[in-house]
Write a protein that holds these residues in place. Structure first.
Motif, PDB file in Angstrom:
ATOM      1  N   ASP A 110      -8.015  -2.309  -2.735  1.00 39.10           N
ATOM      2  CA  ASP A 110      -9.249  -2.340  -3.526  1.00 39.10           C
ATOM      3  C   ASP A 110      -9.398  -1.040  -4.309  1.00 39.10           C
ATOM      4  OD1 ASP A 110     -10.095  -4.863  -2.779  1.00 39.10           O
ATOM      5  OD2 ASP A 110     -11.475  -4.161  -1.225  1.00 39.10           O
ATOM      6  N   LYS A 111      -9.196   0.064  -3.620  1.00 40.63           N
ATOM      7  CA  LYS A 111      -9.400   1.378  -4.222  1.00 40.63           C
ATOM      8  C   LYS A 111      -8.422   1.649  -5.354  1.00 40.63           C
ATOM      9  CE  LYS A 111      -9.324   6.302  -2.974  1.00 40.63           C
ATOM     10  NZ  LYS A 111      -9.156   7.268  -1.852  1.00 40.63           N
ATOM     11  N   TYR A 112      -7.152   1.349  -5.145  1.00 40.82           N
ATOM     12  CA  TYR A 112      -6.140   1.761  -6.116  1.00 40.82           C
ATOM     13  C   TYR A 112      -5.797   0.699  -7.161  1.00 40.82           C
ATOM     14  CZ  TYR A 112      -5.482   5.870  -3.263  1.00 40.82           C
ATOM     15  OH  TYR A 112      -5.700   7.043  -2.587  1.00 40.82           O
ATOM     16  N   TYR A 113      -6.108  -0.570  -6.866  1.00 44.55           N
ATOM     17  CA  TYR A 113      -5.726  -1.585  -7.858  1.00 44.55           C
ATOM     18  C   TYR A 113      -6.783  -2.674  -8.081  1.00 44.55           C
ATOM     19  CZ  TYR A 113      -3.188  -5.150 -10.396  1.00 44.55           C
ATOM     20  OH  TYR A 113      -2.812  -6.067 -11.332  1.00 44.55           O
ATOM     21  N   PHE A 114      -7.179  -3.403  -7.047  1.00 44.42           N
ATOM     22  CA  PHE A 114      -8.004  -4.587  -7.261  1.00 44.42           C
ATOM     23  C   PHE A 114      -9.308  -4.276  -7.992  1.00 44.42           C
ATOM     24  CE2 PHE A 114      -5.973  -6.486  -3.208  1.00 44.42           C
ATOM     25  CZ  PHE A 114      -4.906  -6.979  -3.930  1.00 44.42           C
TER      26      PHE A 114
ATOM     27  N   ALA B 274     -15.053  -1.132  11.069  1.00 40.74           N
ATOM     28  CA  ALA B 274     -14.636  -1.166   9.663  1.00 40.74           C
ATOM     29  C   ALA B 274     -14.967  -2.539   9.092  1.00 40.74           C
ATOM     30  CB  ALA B 274     -13.148  -0.886   9.535  1.00 40.74           C
ATOM     31  N   GLN B 275     -15.594  -2.576   7.927  1.00 35.82           N
ATOM     32  CA  GLN B 275     -16.024  -3.850   7.351  1.00 35.82           C
ATOM     33  C   GLN B 275     -14.864  -4.669   6.824  1.00 35.82           C
ATOM     34  OE1 GLN B 275     -19.130  -3.117   4.483  1.00 35.82           O
ATOM     35  NE2 GLN B 275     -20.624  -2.613   6.060  1.00 35.82           N
ATOM     36  N   THR B 276     -13.819  -4.002   6.353  1.00 31.74           N
ATOM     37  CA  THR B 276     -12.642  -4.708   5.851  1.00 31.74           C
ATOM     38  C   THR B 276     -11.384  -4.060   6.433  1.00 31.74           C
ATOM     39  OG1 THR B 276     -12.574  -3.305   3.874  1.00 31.74           O
ATOM     40  CG2 THR B 276     -13.734  -5.391   3.683  1.00 31.74           C
ATOM     41  N   GLY B 277     -10.256  -4.751   6.300  1.00 29.72           N
ATOM     42  CA  GLY B 277      -9.002  -4.231   6.806  1.00 29.72           C
ATOM     43  C   GLY B 277      -8.565  -2.985   6.051  1.00 29.72           C
ATOM     44  N   VAL B 278      -7.767  -2.177   6.716  1.00 29.15           N
ATOM     45  CA  VAL B 278      -7.306  -0.915   6.135  1.00 29.15           C
ATOM     46  C   VAL B 278      -6.503  -1.152   4.856  1.00 29.15           C
ATOM     47  CG1 VAL B 278      -5.809   1.091   6.526  1.00 29.15           C
ATOM     48  CG2 VAL B 278      -7.336   0.304   8.341  1.00 29.15           C
TER      49      VAL B 278
ATOM     50  N   THR C  44       0.853  -1.174   0.000  1.00 29.36           N
ATOM     51  CA  THR C  44       0.000   0.000   0.000  1.00 29.36           C
ATOM     52  C   THR C  44       0.901   1.240   0.000  1.00 29.36           C
ATOM     53  OG1 THR C  44      -0.102  -0.056   2.412  1.00 29.36           O
ATOM     54  CG2 THR C  44      -1.854  -1.186   1.215  1.00 29.36           C
ATOM     55  N   GLY C  45       0.322   2.412   0.251  1.00 24.52           N
ATOM     56  CA  GLY C  45       1.113   3.637   0.297  1.00 24.52           C
ATOM     57  C   GLY C  45       0.869   4.524  -0.909  1.00 24.52           C
ATOM     58  N   THR C  46       1.436   5.727  -0.856  1.00 21.65           N
ATOM     59  CA  THR C  46       1.212   6.702  -1.931  1.00 21.65           C
ATOM     60  C   THR C  46       2.114   6.476  -3.139  1.00 21.65           C
ATOM     61  OG1 THR C  46       2.760   8.227  -0.851  1.00 21.65           O
ATOM     62  CG2 THR C  46       0.426   8.462  -0.310  1.00 21.65           C
ATOM     63  N   THR C  47       3.325   5.963  -2.937  1.00 29.01           N
ATOM     64  CA  THR C  47       4.273   5.827  -4.046  1.00 29.01           C
ATOM     65  C   THR C  47       3.740   4.948  -5.180  1.00 29.01           C
ATOM     66  OG1 THR C  47       6.135   6.188  -2.550  1.00 29.01           O
ATOM     67  CG2 THR C  47       6.640   5.210  -4.691  1.00 29.01           C
ATOM     68  N   PRO C  48       3.084   3.813  -4.902  1.00 26.48           N
ATOM     69  CA  PRO C  48       2.640   2.957  -6.020  1.00 26.48           C
ATOM     70  C   PRO C  48       1.320   3.353  -6.661  1.00 26.48           C
ATOM     71  CG  PRO C  48       2.152   1.877  -3.947  1.00 26.48           C
ATOM     72  CD  PRO C  48       2.884   3.147  -3.598  1.00 26.48           C
ATOM     73  N   GLU C  49       0.666   4.396  -6.179  1.00 26.37           N
ATOM     74  CA  GLU C  49      -0.684   4.689  -6.658  1.00 26.37           C
ATOM     75  C   GLU C  49      -0.752   4.868  -8.175  1.00 26.37           C
ATOM     76  OE1 GLU C  49      -2.420   7.930  -4.544  1.00 26.37           O
ATOM     77  OE2 GLU C  49      -2.316   6.916  -2.603  1.00 26.37           O
TER      78      GLU C  49
END
Length: 248
Positions: free
Chosen positions: A84-88, A74-78, A37-42
């Motif tokens: 999910d948001k940035y790739y999946f 929270a329904q899912t892990g952070v 995760t993180g900002t660099t791979p977005e």
């Protein structure tokens, strides 16, 4: 250890995408990649997601989340939420090819991963204090630690991290939501991967790159252990490489 020097985050993102695709195109029945995760791979995730979605040739690629946090309500892990948001979601990766760390599977995760062929590649960033995955300094007993739990009060760094996620990612001030622990792959889990790719961007990562790859291996800066791994690629931009340009 191989260093790939890029001019900026755009070039770094393209190089990151290409490293992923080299693994994903491999002629194997199953390919296992642990993703960060993180900002660099977005940006890289955005480019990769658009490229791979709806392509059947990537149906043998499985993705592993290497650390996870569950805050109350929270329904899912952070980490899963962010991926999910940035790739999946963008890449339309089905649930069956995403492997989460959970309270139910972490004890047997290393063994199950071995049965599934092990990790072909791990994509990682590095924290400014030298942490990798969820392994903050002095949160594991030895370099042979596999998947393990880390108590929320283990160190000051961990306490600050748990608060930062609560305030920044969840936009909450309710500290009762902070979990008593989180789960992470340990140094042995990552060291057993066939290939490791690090991505670093920005001047604030210059000292990090120097300590991680050119200074002594130490528990004070845990990521330094991967100097011993036989197949490491470091992708970094000019700013992150500022202190090591003469070495690479």
């Amino acid at each position: 250890m191989k260093f790939v020097l890029t001019r900026n985050l755009d070039e770094l993102s393209e190089a990151f995408k290409q490293q992923m695709l080299m693994q994903m195109y491999a002629d194997r029945s199953r390919i296992n990649i642990a993703v960060t995760t993180g900002t660099t791979p977005e940006k890289g995730y955005a480019m990769l997601g658009e490229f791979v979605k709806d392509k059947k040739c990537f149906d043998n690629v499985h993705y592993y989340i290497f650390d996870e946090f569950w805050y109350r309500d929270a329904q899912t892990g952070v980490c899963r939420q962010e991926l999910d948001k940035y790739y999946f979601n963008r890449a339309k990766i089905p649930e069956g090819r995403i492997h989460n760390l959970t309270e139910d599977n972490w004890r047997d995760f290393d063994e199950k991963l071995k049965e599934e062929g092990g990790l072909d590649m791990v994509i990682m960033g590095i924290g400014t204090n030298g942490h990798f995955c969820g392994n903050q300094p002095h949160t594991f007993k030895n370099w042979n630690e596999g998947v393990h739990l880390i108590d929320r009060h283990a160190t000051k760094d961990v306490e600050e991290l748990m608060l930062e996620i609560l305030h920044t990612d969840l936009a909450s001030e309710d500290e009762t939501r902070i979990p008593e622990h989180y789960i992470t792959m340990g140094p042995r889990t990552i060291m057993n991967a066939k290939k490791i790719v690090f991505i670093l961007s920005g001047r604030h990562k210059a000292e990090v790159a120097k300590r991680a790859f050119f200074e002594p291996i130490t528990y004070d800066f845990p990521v330094s252990v991967f100097q011993l791994h036989p197949d490491v690629t470091v992708i970094l931009d000019q700013d992150a490489a500022a202190l090591i340009k003469d070495e690479i």
